[in-house]
Motif scaffolding. Structure first.
Motif, PDB file in Angstrom:
ATOM      1  N   ILE A  43      26.844  39.640 -30.827  1.00  0.00           N
ATOM      2  CA  ILE A  43      27.321  40.390 -31.988  1.00  0.00           C
ATOM      3  C   ILE A  43      28.617  39.756 -32.473  1.00  0.00           C
ATOM      4  CG2 ILE A  43      28.106  42.630 -32.835  1.00  0.00           C
ATOM      5  CD1 ILE A  43      26.390  43.932 -30.670  1.00  0.00           C
ATOM      6  N   PHE A  44      28.636  39.355 -33.724  1.00  0.00           N
ATOM      7  CA  PHE A  44      29.828  38.766 -34.309  1.00  0.00           C
ATOM      8  C   PHE A  44      30.665  39.864 -34.965  1.00  0.00           C
ATOM      9  CE2 PHE A  44      26.897  35.192 -34.116  1.00  0.00           C
ATOM     10  CZ  PHE A  44      27.720  34.187 -33.620  1.00  0.00           C
ATOM     11  N   LYS A  45      31.950  39.826 -34.703  1.00  0.00           N
ATOM     12  CA  LYS A  45      32.867  40.787 -35.307  1.00  0.00           C
ATOM     13  C   LYS A  45      34.005  40.045 -35.991  1.00  0.00           C
ATOM     14  CE  LYS A  45      32.018  44.574 -32.063  1.00  0.00           C
ATOM     15  NZ  LYS A  45      32.635  45.553 -31.126  1.00  0.00           N
ATOM     16  N   GLU A  46      34.448  40.603 -37.075  1.00  0.00           N
ATOM     17  CA  GLU A  46      35.566  40.012 -37.805  1.00  0.00           C
ATOM     18  C   GLU A  46      36.821  40.823 -37.532  1.00  0.00           C
ATOM     19  OE1 GLU A  46      36.983  39.139 -42.421  1.00  0.00           O
ATOM     20  OE2 GLU A  46      34.887  39.554 -41.969  1.00  0.00           O
ATOM     21  N   PHE A  47      37.881  40.133 -37.189  1.00  0.00           N
ATOM     22  CA  PHE A  47      39.140  40.795 -36.903  1.00  0.00           C
ATOM     23  C   PHE A  47      40.102  40.590 -38.076  1.00  0.00           C
ATOM     24  CE2 PHE A  47      37.121  39.966 -32.879  1.00  0.00           C
ATOM     25  CZ  PHE A  47      37.341  41.127 -32.172  1.00  0.00           C
ATOM     26  N   CYS A  48      40.691  41.680 -38.554  1.00  0.00           N
ATOM     27  CA  CYS A  48      41.601  41.581 -39.687  1.00  0.00           C
ATOM     28  C   CYS A  48      42.647  42.688 -39.569  1.00  0.00           C
ATOM     29  CB  CYS A  48      40.839  41.685 -41.007  1.00  0.00           C
ATOM     30  SG  CYS A  48      40.015  43.261 -41.252  1.00  0.00           S
ATOM     31  N   PRO A  49      43.782  42.526 -40.234  1.00  0.00           N
ATOM     32  CA  PRO A  49      44.823  43.564 -40.190  1.00  0.00           C
ATOM     33  C   PRO A  49      44.304  44.903 -40.723  1.00  0.00           C
ATOM     34  CG  PRO A  49      45.680  41.528 -41.137  1.00  0.00           C
ATOM     35  CD  PRO A  49      44.191  41.360 -41.021  1.00  0.00           C
ATOM     36  N   LEU A  50      44.750  45.997 -40.097  1.00  0.00           N
ATOM     37  CA  LEU A  50      44.326  47.334 -40.517  1.00  0.00           C
ATOM     38  C   LEU A  50      45.232  47.813 -41.655  1.00  0.00           C
ATOM     39  CD1 LEU A  50      43.733  48.937 -36.999  1.00  0.00           C
ATOM     40  CD2 LEU A  50      42.106  47.729 -38.448  1.00  0.00           C
ATOM     41  N   TYR A  51      44.979  47.260 -42.840  1.00  0.00           N
ATOM     42  CA  TYR A  51      45.849  47.577 -43.975  1.00  0.00           C
ATOM     43  C   TYR A  51      45.816  49.059 -44.324  1.00  0.00           C
ATOM     44  CZ  TYR A  51      46.356  42.554 -44.716  1.00  0.00           C
ATOM     45  OH  TYR A  51      46.640  41.222 -44.551  1.00  0.00           O
ATOM     46  N   TYR A  52      44.649  49.698 -44.174  1.00  0.00           N
ATOM     47  CA  TYR A  52      44.555  51.124 -44.482  1.00  0.00           C
ATOM     48  C   TYR A  52      45.469  51.947 -43.574  1.00  0.00           C
ATOM     49  CZ  TYR A  52      41.438  51.193 -40.417  1.00  0.00           C
ATOM     50  OH  TYR A  52      40.917  51.056 -39.162  1.00  0.00           O
ATOM     51  N   LEU A  53      45.711  51.447 -42.356  1.00  0.00           N
ATOM     52  CA  LEU A  53      46.613  52.120 -41.429  1.00  0.00           C
ATOM     53  C   LEU A  53      48.063  51.749 -41.715  1.00  0.00           C
ATOM     54  CD1 LEU A  53      46.998  53.782 -38.766  1.00  0.00           C
ATOM     55  CD2 LEU A  53      46.781  51.620 -37.559  1.00  0.00           C
ATOM     56  N   LEU A  54      48.323  50.460 -41.853  1.00  0.00           N
ATOM     57  CA  LEU A  54      49.696  49.990 -42.062  1.00  0.00           C
ATOM     58  C   LEU A  54      50.279  50.497 -43.380  1.00  0.00           C
ATOM     59  CD1 LEU A  54      49.254  46.314 -40.811  1.00  0.00           C
ATOM     60  CD2 LEU A  54      50.339  48.209 -39.599  1.00  0.00           C
ATOM     61  N   ASN A  55      49.449  50.627 -44.405  1.00  0.00           N
ATOM     62  CA  ASN A  55      49.943  51.086 -45.702  1.00  0.00           C
ATOM     63  C   ASN A  55      50.328  52.564 -45.685  1.00  0.00           C
ATOM     64  OD1 ASN A  55      49.590  48.552 -46.808  1.00  0.00           O
ATOM     65  ND2 ASN A  55      47.574  49.003 -47.657  1.00  0.00           N
ATOM     66  N   ALA A  56      49.862  53.301 -44.675  1.00  0.00           N
ATOM     67  CA  ALA A  56      50.205  54.713 -44.569  1.00  0.00           C
ATOM     68  C   ALA A  56      51.500  54.949 -43.793  1.00  0.00           C
ATOM     69  CB  ALA A  56      49.061  55.472 -43.902  1.00  0.00           C
ATOM     70  N   ILE A  57      52.085  53.869 -43.252  1.00  0.00           N
ATOM     71  CA  ILE A  57      53.347  53.962 -42.505  1.00  0.00           C
ATOM     72  C   ILE A  57      54.446  53.308 -43.329  1.00  0.00           C
ATOM     73  CG2 ILE A  57      54.543  53.313 -40.379  1.00  0.00           C
ATOM     74  CD1 ILE A  57      51.821  53.220 -38.995  1.00  0.00           C
ATOM     75  N   PRO A  58      55.537  54.002 -43.619  1.00  0.00           N
ATOM     76  CA  PRO A  58      56.598  53.409 -44.433  1.00  0.00           C
ATOM     77  C   PRO A  58      57.280  52.247 -43.714  1.00  0.00           C
ATOM     78  CG  PRO A  58      57.341  55.487 -43.482  1.00  0.00           C
ATOM     79  CD  PRO A  58      55.868  55.377 -43.178  1.00  0.00           C
TER      80      PRO A  58
END
Length: 212
Positions: free
Chosen positions: A9-24
């Motif tokens: 199973i191939f998975k792509e790893f990327c920054p969790l922008y939806y999480l980081l954008n919710a933290i000031p």
């Protein structure tokens, strides 16, 4: 007969922008602008918990795509460790740079689960930075370690709303890891690793040579 290889199973790893954008990235305190650093992290199938340098715990619910915030009353201090647990109720334990430890019992929409946010505090036994936290699988026991080598056991009664804490072990160097299972606490410090048997209050060192 040759065994059949399991599919890859191939998975792509990327920054969790939806999480980081919710933290000031910064907060305003009086006339000062304070940079927010992310200092602790834990995840499970339901939540992503992120501790910060401003004493705020950011808890992201993966099912509802919602971010909630929890903090300590009083002074603003860095969170150094967070530990999630999903059992009958969802729990998160939080430790800070000054040795404060708190447990949040989270609200659940499921029938028969907790309907009101509750917080339990580990009374001031720790006096220095919390470096490790470990739950028992049922959420009734929490172990906390600090950078001065103290390990504290906290017995939680969620039905009665009580938390009773006591010092169970003191090592000469900083605690770096804790793990608990079947009445045995695994403890790693800067100098050694040991097994602490909680019923007998006995210690069994792993290996004979101290760490360099």
């Amino acid at each position: 007969m040759a065994s059949v290889a399991s599919p890859v199973i191939f998975k792509e790893f990327c920054p969790l922008y939806y999480l980081l954008n919710a933290i000031p990235t910064k907060i305003q305190k009086g006339f000062r602008s304070i940079v927010v650093y992310l200092t602790a992290l834990d995840t499970n199938g339901d939540y992503i918990a992120v501790g910060s340098s401003i004493g705020m715990l950011y808890l992201y619910c993966r099912h509802l795509n919602q971010m909630k915030k929890y903090n300590f009353e009083g002074r603003c201090e860095s969170i150094t460790f967070v530990k999630l647990l999903s059992c009958f109720d969802d729990l998160v334990a939080v430790g800070t740079a000054s040795g404060r430890v708190a447990v949040f019992q989270l609200v659940s929409s499921l029938p028969g689960r907790n309907k009101q946010l509750r917080r339990f505090d580990v009374a001031g036994i720790h006096k220095s930075s919390i470096t490790a936290l470990a739950w028992s699988p049922n959420g009734m026991k929490l172990f906390s370690g600090d950078d001065k080598g103290k390990i504290v056991y906290s017995a939680l009664d969620l039905d009665q709303g009580t938390c009773n804490s006591s010092l169970v072990l003191e090592e000469p160097s900083s605690i770096v890891q804790l793990d608990y299972n079947q009445k045995v606490l695994l403890v790693s410090t800067l100098q050694r690793t040991l097994l602490f048997y909680t019923e007998e209050k006995s210690v069994n060192q792993v290996g004979t040579q101290p760490r360099k």
